[in-house]
Scaffold this motif. Structure first.
Motif, PDB file in Angstrom:
ATOM      1  N   UNK A  18       0.575  -1.366  -0.033  1.00  0.00           N
ATOM      2  CA  UNK A  18       0.096  -0.274  -0.172  1.00  0.00           C
ATOM      3  C   UNK A  18       1.107   1.347   0.133  1.00  0.00           C
ATOM      4  N   UNK A  19       0.335   2.491  -0.813  1.00  0.00           N
ATOM      5  CA  UNK A  19       0.965   3.322  -0.975  1.00  0.00           C
ATOM      6  C   UNK A  19       0.173   4.171  -0.092  1.00  0.00           C
ATOM      7  N   UNK A  20       1.157   5.041   1.165  1.00  0.00           N
ATOM      8  CA  UNK A  20       0.443   5.746   1.929  1.00  0.00           C
ATOM      9  C   UNK A  20       0.284   8.213   0.580  1.00  0.00           C
ATOM     10  N   UNK A  21      -1.049   7.817   0.930  1.00  0.00           N
ATOM     11  CA  UNK A  21      -1.654   9.383   0.360  1.00  0.00           C
ATOM     12  C   UNK A  21      -1.698  10.186   1.053  1.00  0.00           C
ATOM     13  N   UNK A  22      -1.484  10.329   2.799  1.00  0.00           N
ATOM     14  CA  UNK A  22      -1.536  11.048   3.624  1.00  0.00           C
ATOM     15  C   UNK A  22      -1.279  10.460   4.584  1.00  0.00           C
ATOM     16  N   UNK A  23      -1.360  11.442   5.516  1.00  0.00           N
ATOM     17  CA  UNK A  23      -0.555  10.984   7.492  1.00  0.00           C
ATOM     18  C   UNK A  23      -1.158  11.825   8.433  1.00  0.00           C
ATOM     19  N   UNK A  24      -1.955  11.635   9.053  1.00  0.00           N
ATOM     20  CA  UNK A  24      -1.395  12.734  10.385  1.00  0.00           C
ATOM     21  C   UNK A  24      -1.522  11.832  12.261  1.00  0.00           C
ATOM     22  N   UNK A  38       6.855   5.938  17.609  1.00  0.00           N
ATOM     23  CA  UNK A  38       5.946   5.403  17.302  1.00  0.00           C
ATOM     24  C   UNK A  38       4.967   5.253  15.524  1.00  0.00           C
ATOM     25  N   UNK A  39       5.736   6.750  15.483  1.00  0.00           N
ATOM     26  CA  UNK A  39       5.524   6.710  14.533  1.00  0.00           C
ATOM     27  C   UNK A  39       5.867   5.771  12.988  1.00  0.00           C
ATOM     28  N   UNK A  40       6.732   5.618  13.131  1.00  0.00           N
ATOM     29  CA  UNK A  40       7.407   4.575  12.167  1.00  0.00           C
ATOM     30  C   UNK A  40       6.252   2.547  12.580  1.00  0.00           C
ATOM     31  N   UNK A  41       6.292   2.863  13.781  1.00  0.00           N
ATOM     32  CA  UNK A  41       4.962   1.216  13.667  1.00  0.00           C
ATOM     33  C   UNK A  41       3.890   1.583  13.184  1.00  0.00           C
ATOM     34  N   UNK A  42       3.530   3.253  13.547  1.00  0.00           N
ATOM     35  CA  UNK A  42       1.696   3.486  13.170  1.00  0.00           C
ATOM     36  C   UNK A  42       2.427   3.054  11.609  1.00  0.00           C
ATOM     37  N   UNK A  43       3.349   3.593  10.884  1.00  0.00           N
ATOM     38  CA  UNK A  43       3.134   3.255   8.983  1.00  0.00           C
ATOM     39  C   UNK A  43       3.655   2.146   8.824  1.00  0.00           C
ATOM     40  N   UNK A  44       4.090   1.836   9.762  1.00  0.00           N
ATOM     41  CA  UNK A  44       4.217  -0.315   9.584  1.00  0.00           C
ATOM     42  C   UNK A  44       2.883  -0.825   9.728  1.00  0.00           C
ATOM     43  N   UNK A  45       2.107  -0.416  10.918  1.00  0.00           N
ATOM     44  CA  UNK A  45       1.115  -1.053  10.527  1.00  0.00           C
ATOM     45  C   UNK A  45      -0.039  -1.059  10.175  1.00  0.00           C
ATOM     46  N   UNK A  46      -0.385  -0.274  10.335  1.00  0.00           N
ATOM     47  CA  UNK A  46      -1.241   0.988   8.587  1.00  0.00           C
ATOM     48  C   UNK A  46      -0.893   1.001   7.814  1.00  0.00           C
ATOM     49  N   UNK A  47       0.367   0.566   6.981  1.00  0.00           N
ATOM     50  CA  UNK A  47       0.423   0.020   4.843  1.00  0.00           C
ATOM     51  C   UNK A  47      -0.199  -2.089   5.915  1.00  0.00           C
ATOM     52  N   UNK A  48       0.527  -2.429   6.831  1.00  0.00           N
ATOM     53  CA  UNK A  48      -0.146  -3.807   6.615  1.00  0.00           C
ATOM     54  C   UNK A  48      -1.499  -4.426   6.677  1.00  0.00           C
ATOM     55  N   UNK A  49      -2.433  -3.679   8.203  1.00  0.00           N
ATOM     56  CA  UNK A  49      -4.060  -3.779   7.833  1.00  0.00           C
ATOM     57  C   UNK A  49      -4.528  -3.250   6.600  1.00  0.00           C
ATOM     58  N   UNK A  50      -3.952  -2.204   5.962  1.00  0.00           N
ATOM     59  CA  UNK A  50      -4.432  -2.161   4.333  1.00  0.00           C
ATOM     60  C   UNK A  50      -4.033  -2.804   3.875  1.00  0.00           C
ATOM     61  N   UNK A  51      -3.173  -3.512   3.822  1.00  0.00           N
ATOM     62  CA  UNK A  51      -2.896  -4.696   1.916  1.00  0.00           C
ATOM     63  C   UNK A  51      -3.715  -5.912   2.783  1.00  0.00           C
ATOM     64  N   UNK A  52      -4.119  -6.048   3.932  1.00  0.00           N
ATOM     65  CA  UNK A  52      -4.874  -7.446   4.399  1.00  0.00           C
ATOM     66  C   UNK A  52      -6.316  -6.381   5.125  1.00  0.00           C
ATOM     67  N   UNK A  53      -7.014  -5.245   3.597  1.00  0.00           N
ATOM     68  CA  UNK A  53      -8.049  -5.592   4.501  1.00  0.00           C
ATOM     69  C   UNK A  53      -8.992  -5.404   3.099  1.00  0.00           C
ATOM     70  N   UNK A  54      -9.608  -6.494   2.142  1.00  0.00           N
ATOM     71  CA  UNK A  54     -10.085  -6.282   1.522  1.00  0.00           C
ATOM     72  C   UNK A  54     -11.423  -4.989   0.769  1.00  0.00           C
TER      73      UNK A  54
END
Length: 199
Positions: A18-24, A38-54
């Motif tokens: 997944x490509x991050x388009x916006x982040x706050x 924490x910010x790095x963890x948010x990006x990592x988990x965000x990508x992981x969850x987004x990739x696994x959400x159909x």
């Protein structure tokens, strides 16, 4: 109730990552030296969850005292990091609003994104602040809160009438405006509710 981060990602099935388009994010409640991790963890988990959400699906993932909520609308995915006490309905209402606003602001340009965006999107930062109160995201919760406040005011009003020494029963009996049927209804309702009244 706290929102730690909101992300918008391109999570189309044809893309591998997944490509991050916006982040706050608001990591002020973490220690100073923990914030970048924490910010790095948010990006990592965000990508992981987004990739696994159909596409066209919503999901929530529990991690310790936090929940990560994701909503993928045909490849455009909004992800929110909230604490465990933030209402789920409010979280998904917020994510839906974020996707609506992103599409209003940028249209379909997100489909051609190939790498993470570093440009800040002011709306996302404003939403992160504004929606710390779940009632702002969920209109039903806001209405329920207003009804509860009105109920408290009504209880206080009735209590103040009774505090002045006037009994509601005697007011009902003295009232010439009420018909006999209304007086009987009041007395019957009072008798019926007497076992269940908690004030």
């Amino acid at each position: 109730m706290k929102i730690t981060a909101l992300l918008v990602l391109k999570a189309a099935p044809e893309t591998s990552d997944p490509v991050i388009l916006a982040n706050a994010s608001d990591v002020s409640h973490f220690g100073y030296f923990q914030r970048s991790s924490v910010k790095e963890f948010v990006v990592f988990v965000g990508r992981t969850v987004a990739s696994r959400t159909p596409p066209s699906q919503r999901q929530s993932v529990q991690h310790e005292e936090y929940k990560v909520h994701a909503y993928n609308r045909n490849g455009l995915c909004a992800v929110g990091f909230m604490d465990d006490h933030y209402p789920v309905r409010s979280a998904f209402s917020l994510l839906n609003q974020v996707i609506d606003e992103y599409q209003k602001s940028f249209g379909e340009s997100w489909k051609s994104a190939k790498e993470d965006s570093t440009q800040p999107w002011p709306y996302l930062a404003e939403a992160l602040t504004k929606f710390q109160d779940p009632a702002e995201a969920d209109k039903l919760l806001k209405i329920q809160r207003e009804l509860d406040e009105t109920k408290i005011i009504l209880h206080k009003t009735i209590d103040s009438v009774l505090a002045r020494g006037e009994k509601l029963d005697s007011l009902v009996e003295k009232s010439s405006d009420l018909s006999m049927a209304s007086q009987m209804f009041y007395k019957q309702a009072k008798k019926t509710n007497s076992c269940c009244t908690i004030l």
